[in-house]
Design a protein around this motif. Structure first.
Motif, PDB file in Angstrom:
ATOM      1  N   ASP A 163     -16.027  -5.071  14.447  1.00 38.77           N
ATOM      2  CA  ASP A 163     -15.667  -3.949  15.316  1.00 38.77           C
ATOM      3  C   ASP A 163     -14.193  -3.582  15.217  1.00 38.77           C
ATOM      4  N   ALA A 164     -13.380  -4.398  14.537  1.00 42.09           N
ATOM      5  CA  ALA A 164     -11.953  -4.078  14.397  1.00 42.09           C
ATOM      6  C   ALA A 164     -11.787  -2.818  13.553  1.00 42.09           C
ATOM      7  N   GLN A 165     -10.989  -1.869  14.042  1.00 45.41           N
ATOM      8  CA  GLN A 165     -10.780  -0.590  13.368  1.00 45.41           C
ATOM      9  C   GLN A 165      -9.304  -0.386  13.049  1.00 45.41           C
ATOM     10  N   TYR A 166      -9.028  -0.006  11.803  1.00 46.12           N
ATOM     11  CA  TYR A 166      -7.657   0.287  11.381  1.00 46.12           C
ATOM     12  C   TYR A 166      -7.402   1.784  11.464  1.00 46.12           C
ATOM     13  N   TYR A 167      -6.183   2.139  11.926  1.00 46.08           N
ATOM     14  CA  TYR A 167      -5.829   3.546  12.107  1.00 46.08           C
ATOM     15  C   TYR A 167      -4.468   3.842  11.478  1.00 46.08           C
ATOM     16  N   GLY A 168      -4.284   5.118  11.151  1.00 41.97           N
ATOM     17  CA  GLY A 168      -2.987   5.560  10.662  1.00 41.97           C
ATOM     18  C   GLY A 168      -2.974   6.006   9.227  1.00 41.97           C
ATOM     19  N   GLY A 169      -4.137   6.150   8.606  1.00 42.96           N
ATOM     20  CA  GLY A 169      -4.143   6.596   7.226  1.00 42.96           C
ATOM     21  C   GLY A 169      -5.563   6.700   6.696  1.00 42.96           C
ATOM     22  N   ASP A 170      -5.673   7.142   5.467  1.00 42.69           N
ATOM     23  CA  ASP A 170      -6.968   7.282   4.806  1.00 42.69           C
ATOM     24  C   ASP A 170      -7.101   6.140   3.813  1.00 42.69           C
ATOM     25  N   PHE A 171      -7.858   5.109   4.174  1.00 42.93           N
ATOM     26  CA  PHE A 171      -7.988   3.945   3.308  1.00 42.93           C
ATOM     27  C   PHE A 171      -9.332   3.279   3.565  1.00 42.93           C
ATOM     28  N   SER A 172      -9.722   2.409   2.661  1.00 39.98           N
ATOM     29  CA  SER A 172     -10.935   1.622   2.849  1.00 39.98           C
ATOM     30  C   SER A 172     -10.562   0.150   2.775  1.00 39.98           C
ATOM     31  N   ALA A 173     -11.332  -0.669   3.492  1.00 44.06           N
ATOM     32  CA  ALA A 173     -11.006  -2.085   3.556  1.00 44.06           C
ATOM     33  C   ALA A 173     -12.285  -2.897   3.693  1.00 44.06           C
ATOM     34  N   THR A 174     -12.173  -4.183   3.386  1.00 41.32           N
ATOM     35  CA  THR A 174     -13.277  -5.099   3.628  1.00 41.32           C
ATOM     36  C   THR A 174     -13.416  -5.328   5.132  1.00 41.32           C
ATOM     37  N   THR A 175     -14.480  -5.984   5.536  1.00 42.83           N
ATOM     38  CA  THR A 175     -14.689  -6.288   6.954  1.00 42.83           C
ATOM     39  C   THR A 175     -13.533  -7.142   7.474  1.00 42.83           C
ATOM     40  N   PRO A 176     -12.866  -6.712   8.538  1.00 39.33           N
ATOM     41  CA  PRO A 176     -11.743  -7.500   9.070  1.00 39.33           C
ATOM     42  C   PRO A 176     -12.190  -8.883   9.519  1.00 39.33           C
ATOM     43  N   GLU A 177     -11.262  -9.818   9.480  1.00 37.72           N
ATOM     44  CA  GLU A 177     -11.528 -11.190   9.900  1.00 37.72           C
ATOM     45  C   GLU A 177     -10.486 -11.649  10.907  1.00 37.72           C
ATOM     46  N   ILE A 178     -10.914 -12.489  11.833  1.00 33.20           N
ATOM     47  CA  ILE A 178      -9.983 -13.228  12.679  1.00 33.20           C
ATOM     48  C   ILE A 178      -9.656 -14.527  11.956  1.00 33.20           C
ATOM     49  N   VAL A 179      -8.373 -14.766  11.730  1.00 29.06           N
ATOM     50  CA  VAL A 179      -7.921 -15.964  11.027  1.00 29.06           C
ATOM     51  C   VAL A 179      -7.290 -16.921  12.043  1.00 29.06           C
ATOM     52  N   VAL A 180      -7.669 -18.179  11.979  1.00 27.23           N
ATOM     53  CA  VAL A 180      -7.155 -19.197  12.893  1.00 27.23           C
ATOM     54  C   VAL A 180      -6.507 -20.293  12.061  1.00 27.23           C
ATOM     55  N   LEU A 237       0.826  -1.204   0.000  1.00 22.95           N
ATOM     56  CA  LEU A 237       0.000   0.000   0.000  1.00 22.95           C
ATOM     57  C   LEU A 237       0.858   1.251   0.000  1.00 22.95           C
ATOM     58  N   VAL A 238       0.330   2.325  -0.573  1.00 21.22           N
ATOM     59  CA  VAL A 238       1.007   3.614  -0.515  1.00 21.22           C
ATOM     60  C   VAL A 238       1.118   4.069   0.936  1.00 21.22           C
ATOM     61  N   GLN A 239       0.052   3.843   1.705  1.00 22.83           N
ATOM     62  CA  GLN A 239       0.053   4.202   3.118  1.00 22.83           C
ATOM     63  C   GLN A 239      -0.494   3.036   3.929  1.00 22.83           C
ATOM     64  N   ASN A 240       0.380   2.370   4.678  1.00 22.86           N
ATOM     65  CA  ASN A 240      -0.038   1.234   5.483  1.00 22.86           C
ATOM     66  C   ASN A 240      -0.718   1.698   6.761  1.00 22.86           C
ATOM     67  N   PRO A 241      -1.697   0.946   7.275  1.00 24.68           N
ATOM     68  CA  PRO A 241      -2.247   1.263   8.591  1.00 24.68           C
ATOM     69  C   PRO A 241      -1.199   1.062   9.677  1.00 24.68           C
ATOM     70  N   ILE A 242      -1.241   1.912  10.711  1.00 26.05           N
ATOM     71  CA  ILE A 242      -0.311   1.786  11.829  1.00 26.05           C
ATOM     72  C   ILE A 242      -0.693   0.603  12.702  1.00 26.05           C
ATOM     73  N   ALA A 243      -1.996   0.503  12.989  1.00 26.01           N
ATOM     74  CA  ALA A 243      -2.453  -0.503  13.939  1.00 26.01           C
ATOM     75  C   ALA A 243      -3.913  -0.828  13.700  1.00 26.01           C
ATOM     76  N   VAL A 244      -4.322  -1.963  14.260  1.00 26.04           N
ATOM     77  CA  VAL A 244      -5.733  -2.332  14.294  1.00 26.04           C
ATOM     78  C   VAL A 244      -6.120  -2.499  15.760  1.00 26.04           C
ATOM     79  N   VAL A 245      -7.284  -1.964  16.116  1.00 21.39           N
ATOM     80  CA  VAL A 245      -7.789  -2.024  17.489  1.00 21.39           C
ATOM     81  C   VAL A 245      -9.102  -2.799  17.477  1.00 21.39           C
ATOM     82  N   LEU A 246      -9.223  -3.776  18.359  1.00 23.61           N
ATOM     83  CA  LEU A 246     -10.450  -4.557  18.428  1.00 23.61           C
ATOM     84  C   LEU A 246     -10.726  -5.011  19.853  1.00 23.61           C
ATOM     85  N   SER A 247     -11.991  -5.248  20.119  1.00 21.51           N
ATOM     86  CA  SER A 247     -12.396  -5.809  21.405  1.00 21.51           C
ATOM     87  C   SER A 247     -12.310  -7.325  21.329  1.00 21.51           C
ATOM     88  N   VAL A 248     -11.842  -7.929  22.415  1.00 21.64           N
ATOM     89  CA  VAL A 248     -11.828  -9.388  22.532  1.00 21.64           C
ATOM     90  C   VAL A 248     -12.628  -9.742  23.778  1.00 21.64           C
TER      91      VAL A 248
END
Length: 201
Positions: free
Chosen positions: A55-72, A15-26
């Motif tokens: 509810d996972a939110q990405y921060y650190g830039g202006d971007f759009s994304a699909t619904t985040p997933e937890i991968v196991v 990406l031109v601008q990567n997200p810094i972090a993702v914040v989610l409730s567990v």
């Protein structure tokens, strides 16, 4: 139902601008669901399984994304989403953590606590301190201290800027109060003390 806030770094990508972090409730429900997914994957010999985490939110830039997933996968857990850039969708993942690490941290935490899994804790902590309001984390504890308000001391000679997890703090408080009933458990929010650091456990 108890839940904690997990803050994770994002792996670098094209990406031109990567997200810094993702914040989610567990929550307890998430822990139970991941455990069931691990068991299901093992029983059916699946390489990985996913479920959405809206509810996972990405921060650190202006971007759009699909619904985040937890991968196991093989008792490893990470967060993934597809980011839209130009005409392409680019997958961005967090580093993987083990389910054992996640479950241990959840049990060590008080409801609402922030947990910084994996490496780069100080970098993540600095980002949270700088962006607590925007990331909706200003009321969430980053850790705890066991202190004596009469003397200004911190138990076990810990420095004044160091914070520890809730379960560790409870143990230290019990030890401290054997010496004096004046020792207290202090909750440390992002703006409570200057330049806090996370204790190495």
């Amino acid at each position: 139902m108890k839940s904690i806030k997990m803050v994770m770094t994002c792996n670098s990508g094209p990406l031109v601008q990567n997200p810094i972090a993702v914040v989610l409730s567990v929550s307890e429900a998430d822990i139970d669901r991941i455990a069931k997914v691990i068991a299901l994957s093992t029983d059916n010999d699946l390489s990985e399984a996913r479920f959405t985490k809206p509810d996972a939110q990405y921060y650190g830039g202006d971007f759009s994304a699909t619904t985040p997933e937890i991968v196991v996968s093989d008792e490893q857990v990470w967060i993934s989403a597809l980011f839209h850039e130009f005409d392409a969708e680019v997958p961005i993942n967090t580093p993987a953590i083990t389910f054992q690490e996640l479950n241990f941290a959840f049990n060590q935490s008080q409801a609402g606590d922030i947990w910084f899994p994996g490496t780069g804790d100080d970098v993540l902590l600095e980002s949270v301190l700088e962006n607590a309001e925007d990331w909706e984390l200003s009321k969430n504890p980053i850790g705890y201290q066991v202190s004596n308000p009469d003397t200004g001391e911190h138990w076990d000679d810990r420095p004044s800027y160091e914070v520890i997890p809730y379960a560790i703090a409870l143990g230290e408080l019990a030890d401290a109060r054997k010496e004096s009933p004046k020792w207290e458990l202090w909750t440390i929010l992002p703006d409570t003390i200057e330049e806090p650091t996370l204790a190495l456990m």
